[in-house]
Structures are given as structure tokens and as C-alpha cells.
Design a protein around this motif. Structure first.
Motif, PDB file in Angstrom:
ATOM      1  N   ALA A  37       0.825  -1.214   0.000  1.00  0.00           N
ATOM      2  CA  ALA A  37       0.000   0.000   0.000  1.00  0.00           C
ATOM      3  C   ALA A  37       0.856   1.260   0.000  1.00  0.00           C
ATOM      4  N   ASP A  38       0.298   2.324  -0.587  1.00  0.00           N
ATOM      5  CA  ASP A  38       0.946   3.632  -0.505  1.00  0.00           C
ATOM      6  C   ASP A  38       0.192   4.500   0.492  1.00  0.00           C
ATOM      7  N   LEU A  39       0.677   5.719   0.706  1.00  0.00           N
ATOM      8  CA  LEU A  39       0.059   6.605   1.686  1.00  0.00           C
ATOM      9  C   LEU A  39      -1.350   7.025   1.278  1.00  0.00           C
ATOM     10  N   TYR A  40      -1.608   7.074  -0.016  1.00  0.00           N
ATOM     11  CA  TYR A  40      -2.963   7.397  -0.474  1.00  0.00           C
ATOM     12  C   TYR A  40      -3.941   6.315  -0.013  1.00  0.00           C
ATOM     13  N   THR A  41      -3.523   5.048  -0.119  1.00  0.00           N
ATOM     14  CA  THR A  41      -4.368   3.933   0.312  1.00  0.00           C
ATOM     15  C   THR A  41      -4.600   3.981   1.814  1.00  0.00           C
ATOM     16  N   HIS A  56     -11.970  15.132   0.431  1.00  0.00           N
ATOM     17  CA  HIS A  56     -11.164  16.333   0.669  1.00  0.00           C
ATOM     18  C   HIS A  56      -9.683  15.988   0.585  1.00  0.00           C
ATOM     19  N   ALA A  57      -8.860  17.023   0.509  1.00  0.00           N
ATOM     20  CA  ALA A  57      -7.415  16.820   0.494  1.00  0.00           C
ATOM     21  C   ALA A  57      -6.923  16.470   1.902  1.00  0.00           C
ATOM     22  N   PHE A  58      -5.672  16.007   1.982  1.00  0.00           N
ATOM     23  CA  PHE A  58      -5.170  15.505   3.258  1.00  0.00           C
ATOM     24  C   PHE A  58      -3.650  15.462   3.225  1.00  0.00           C
ATOM     25  N   GLY A  59      -3.071  15.141   4.387  1.00  0.00           N
ATOM     26  CA  GLY A  59      -1.628  14.988   4.467  1.00  0.00           C
ATOM     27  C   GLY A  59      -1.208  14.308   5.749  1.00  0.00           C
ATOM     28  N   PHE A  60       0.038  13.826   5.755  1.00  0.00           N
ATOM     29  CA  PHE A  60       0.664  13.242   6.940  1.00  0.00           C
ATOM     30  C   PHE A  60       1.802  14.169   7.364  1.00  0.00           C
ATOM     31  N   PHE A  61       1.917  14.429   8.677  1.00  0.00           N
ATOM     32  CA  PHE A  61       2.847  15.430   9.187  1.00  0.00           C
ATOM     33  C   PHE A  61       3.607  14.885  10.384  1.00  0.00           C
ATOM     34  N   ASP A  62       4.887  15.286  10.517  1.00  0.00           N
ATOM     35  CA  ASP A  62       5.724  14.733  11.577  1.00  0.00           C
ATOM     36  C   ASP A  62       5.572  15.445  12.912  1.00  0.00           C
ATOM     37  N   GLY A  63       4.765  16.490  12.987  1.00  0.00           N
ATOM     38  CA  GLY A  63       4.531  17.187  14.251  1.00  0.00           C
ATOM     39  C   GLY A  63       3.056  17.238  14.577  1.00  0.00           C
ATOM     40  N   ARG A  64       2.733  17.595  15.794  1.00  0.00           N
ATOM     41  CA  ARG A  64       1.318  17.663  16.170  1.00  0.00           C
ATOM     42  C   ARG A  64       0.598  18.815  15.485  1.00  0.00           C
ATOM     43  N   ASP A  65       1.339  19.864  15.180  1.00  0.00           N
ATOM     44  CA  ASP A  65       0.757  20.989  14.444  1.00  0.00           C
ATOM     45  C   ASP A  65       1.153  20.838  12.974  1.00  0.00           C
ATOM     46  N   TYR A  73       3.841  14.892   3.961  1.00  0.00           N
ATOM     47  CA  TYR A  73       3.426  14.118   2.790  1.00  0.00           C
ATOM     48  C   TYR A  73       1.984  14.539   2.508  1.00  0.00           C
ATOM     49  N   GLU A  74       1.770  15.292   1.418  1.00  0.00           N
ATOM     50  CA  GLU A  74       0.451  15.847   1.149  1.00  0.00           C
ATOM     51  C   GLU A  74      -0.015  15.522  -0.269  1.00  0.00           C
ATOM     52  N   LEU A  75      -1.324  15.370  -0.386  1.00  0.00           N
ATOM     53  CA  LEU A  75      -1.915  15.128  -1.702  1.00  0.00           C
ATOM     54  C   LEU A  75      -1.611  16.281  -2.650  1.00  0.00           C
ATOM     55  N   PHE A  76      -1.506  17.504  -2.114  1.00  0.00           N
ATOM     56  CA  PHE A  76      -1.230  18.670  -2.943  1.00  0.00           C
ATOM     57  C   PHE A  76       0.050  18.519  -3.757  1.00  0.00           C
ATOM     58  N   VAL A 204       3.745   3.037   2.266  1.00  0.00           N
ATOM     59  CA  VAL A 204       2.986   3.365   3.463  1.00  0.00           C
ATOM     60  C   VAL A 204       3.868   3.442   4.701  1.00  0.00           C
ATOM     61  N   THR A 205       5.026   2.779   4.679  1.00  0.00           N
ATOM     62  CA  THR A 205       5.898   2.784   5.855  1.00  0.00           C
ATOM     63  C   THR A 205       6.984   3.848   5.794  1.00  0.00           C
ATOM     64  N   GLU A 206       7.122   4.551   4.676  1.00  0.00           N
ATOM     65  CA  GLU A 206       8.240   5.495   4.550  1.00  0.00           C
ATOM     66  C   GLU A 206       8.269   6.542   5.669  1.00  0.00           C
ATOM     67  N   PRO A 207       7.166   7.228   5.957  1.00  0.00           N
ATOM     68  CA  PRO A 207       7.230   8.241   7.018  1.00  0.00           C
ATOM     69  C   PRO A 207       7.559   7.634   8.376  1.00  0.00           C
ATOM     70  N   PHE A 208       7.055   6.427   8.623  1.00  0.00           N
ATOM     71  CA  PHE A 208       7.152   5.847   9.960  1.00  0.00           C
ATOM     72  C   PHE A 208       8.546   5.292  10.253  1.00  0.00           C
ATOM     73  N   GLY A 209       9.435   5.338   9.261  1.00  0.00           N
ATOM     74  CA  GLY A 209      10.828   5.037   9.518  1.00  0.00           C
ATOM     75  C   GLY A 209      11.514   6.177  10.245  1.00  0.00           C
ATOM     76  N   ARG A 210      10.916   7.381  10.170  1.00  0.00           N
ATOM     77  CA  ARG A 210      11.463   8.553  10.865  1.00  0.00           C
ATOM     78  C   ARG A 210      10.988   8.586  12.316  1.00  0.00           C
TER      79      ARG A 210
END
Length: 261
Positions: A37-41, A56-65, A73-76, A204-210
Motif C-alpha cells: 500500500a501507498d500513503l494514499y491507500t 477532501h485533500a489531506f496529508g501526513f505530518f511529523d509534528g502535532r501541528d 506528505y500531502e496530496l497537494f 505506506v511505511t516510509e514516514p514511519f521510519g522517521r
């Protein structure tokens, strides 16, 4: 006989930051997604696990804000959204700003006002040379000519900018954010700019390696936020389609609540 190896999946725990009135804990869903799976999935699985429409659009972020995160990582940032912002010709920030603002402007009203101004200017210039007996007809005719000169019978092109982009633009500071976003996609930002990527085709795991937990933001403006924690690889339930909700707690908040007047 050799036993067939079990199918495996990535597992994520997703906790909503919105708690339903009357419930003590924040609702969560444990989600299984395919290994490929990718992050879109993953995003689609999260949204549907909480009974939201994936609209709607969306994204994954490494901070709470999300708006202050250093890695995003954003759809934009995906190619189709980049094309909507002007492709790879890298226009100036001013051109990008005007293009975006035109998307939310009432272009037909602007053109009508322009036609009225043009008609008035034509009358001032030409009517003094028209015989008195023709003036009434000439005045009306010049109004029609002004509209034809601006081709107001043709449909105005409002573009194919996604509704999410229009919605983000309407938010306070939205124009500045989208200009910065465009700069990041075209490489115009300096070395201190946040690391920003798309979601399609990104493992899907790329961000979570950080870091094991990321913020997932869905619907810029309403800002539905979830804490997403990677829990590793597990055997998938037999004969089920992934993504799949494996465990859940609590009631999902309403995406479009009916507000009392």
C-alpha cells in the motif's frame, strides 16, 4: 505437505483528536493495509474507517501541528495537483497568486462591470459624432458592441482546480500557504524549507521510519486530525479485503454535523 505462508499486512492504530460528547475516551481504529500500500491507500482506509466521505485533500505530518511540521506528505504535492497549480513552467509568485485568486473571483461579474465601463467609454468617444435622430439607437447598440467585444456570450473558463484547493484558498492565510506550497513543488524554496512530498506511490511505511507516530490531517479548513501509529507487520485475516478495520473503540465524530440554529 508444505503449509502455505500466511498473508501479511501493515497495522496502524489511528486515534481521533475529536471525542464525542458523553464518551470518556477518544475513538480509535486499528487498521490493516496491504504490504504494497501507498500513503494514499492508508489515507483512504483511515477516512472510511471513521465513516467519513473521502472527499477532501489531506496529508501526513511529523509534528502535532501540521502547519509547523518539518516533514510533510500531502496530496497537494502529487503530479495531478501540481499540474492544476501551473505545471512545471515555474511562473513567478505573483503569477501564481493571481491565478489562484482568479479561481475564487466572480469572473462573470467582473466581466459585466468591464463591459459597462467599455460601453460608457465608447459612448463618450462616438456619440458626439452620431446625428441626433440616431442617438437613442446608437447608445443601445454600443452597449451590445461592448459585450460582443468582450465575448460575454461565451462561457467563462473557471478552470479545473479541485474543490479542496478552492477551500484551502478561502481559509485565513490560505493564499500565502498555497504560494509556499507551489514553491516547494517547483524547488523554489531555500534549503531551510520543510521536506515535502506527495502520497501517491509513496510506501505506506516510509514516514514511519522517521518516527512511529504521525499526524494525519483530513479536510483543510475543518482540520480533522488523527494520531497514526505504526504497529508493525502481522498476519492478515484469511479471505478479507484490505484495508480492513481490525479493532475499534468509540463513536466516530460526525463529518457534517447538523448545527442547531
Amino acid at each position: 505437505m508444505t503449509k502455505k505462508s500466511a498473508r501479511q499486512m501493515h497495522v496502524f492504530k489511528v486515534v481521533s483528536r475529536v471525542k464525542v460528547d458523553g464518551e470518556r475516551r477518544y475513538p480509535y481504529r486499528v487498521l490493516g493495509v496491504p504490504l504494497e500500500a501507498d500513503l494514499y491507500t492508508l489515507a483512504a482506509g483511515i477516512v472510511r474507517a471513521f465513516d467519513f466521505d473521502f472527499d477532501h485533500a489531506f496529508g501526513f505530518f511529523d509534528g502535532r501541528d501540521p502547519y509547523r511540521s518539518g516533514v510533510k506528505y500531502e496530496l497537494f504535492h502529487d503530479a495531478d495537483m501540481q499540474d492544476e497549480l501551473g505545471g512545471s513552467d515555474a511562473p513567478s509568485e505573483t503569477q501564481v497568486a493571481i491565478s489562484l485568486l482568479l479561481e475564487v473571483a466572480d469572473q462573470r461579474a467582473i466581466m459585466r462591470d468591464t463591459a459597462e465601463f467599455l460601453a460608457r467609454r465608447l459612448r463618450e468617444e462616438l456619440l458626439p459624432n452620431v446625428p441626433d435622430r440616431l442617438r437613442a439607437g446608437a447608445e443601445a447598440e454600443l452597449g451590445r458592441v461592448a459585450y460582443e467585444m468582450l465575448d460575454l456570450d461565451a462561457d467563462l473558463e473557471l478552470g479545473d482546480v479541485p474543490p479542496d484547493l478552492r477551500e484551502a484558498l478561502a481559509q485565513p492565510g490560505g493564499l500565502e500557504r498555497l504560494i509556499s506550497l507551489y514553491g516547494a513543488m517547483t524547488g523554489a524554496d531555500d534549503a531551510a524549507a520543510p521536506t515535502e512530498r506527495g502520497v501517491k506511490g509513496v510506501s505506506v511505511t516510509e514516514p514511519f521510519g522517521r518516527t512511529p507516530t504521525w499526524t494525519f490531517l483530513f479536510d483543510y479548513g475543518d482540520d480533522w486530525m488523527f494520531d497514526v501509529t505504526y504497529q508493525g507487520v502481522q498476519d492478515a485475516p484469511p479471505r478479507v479485503r484490505l484495508p480492513r478495520v481490525l479493532d475499534s473503540l468509540g463513536t466516530a465524530p460526525e463529518q457534517y454535523p447538523e448545527w442547531e440554529e
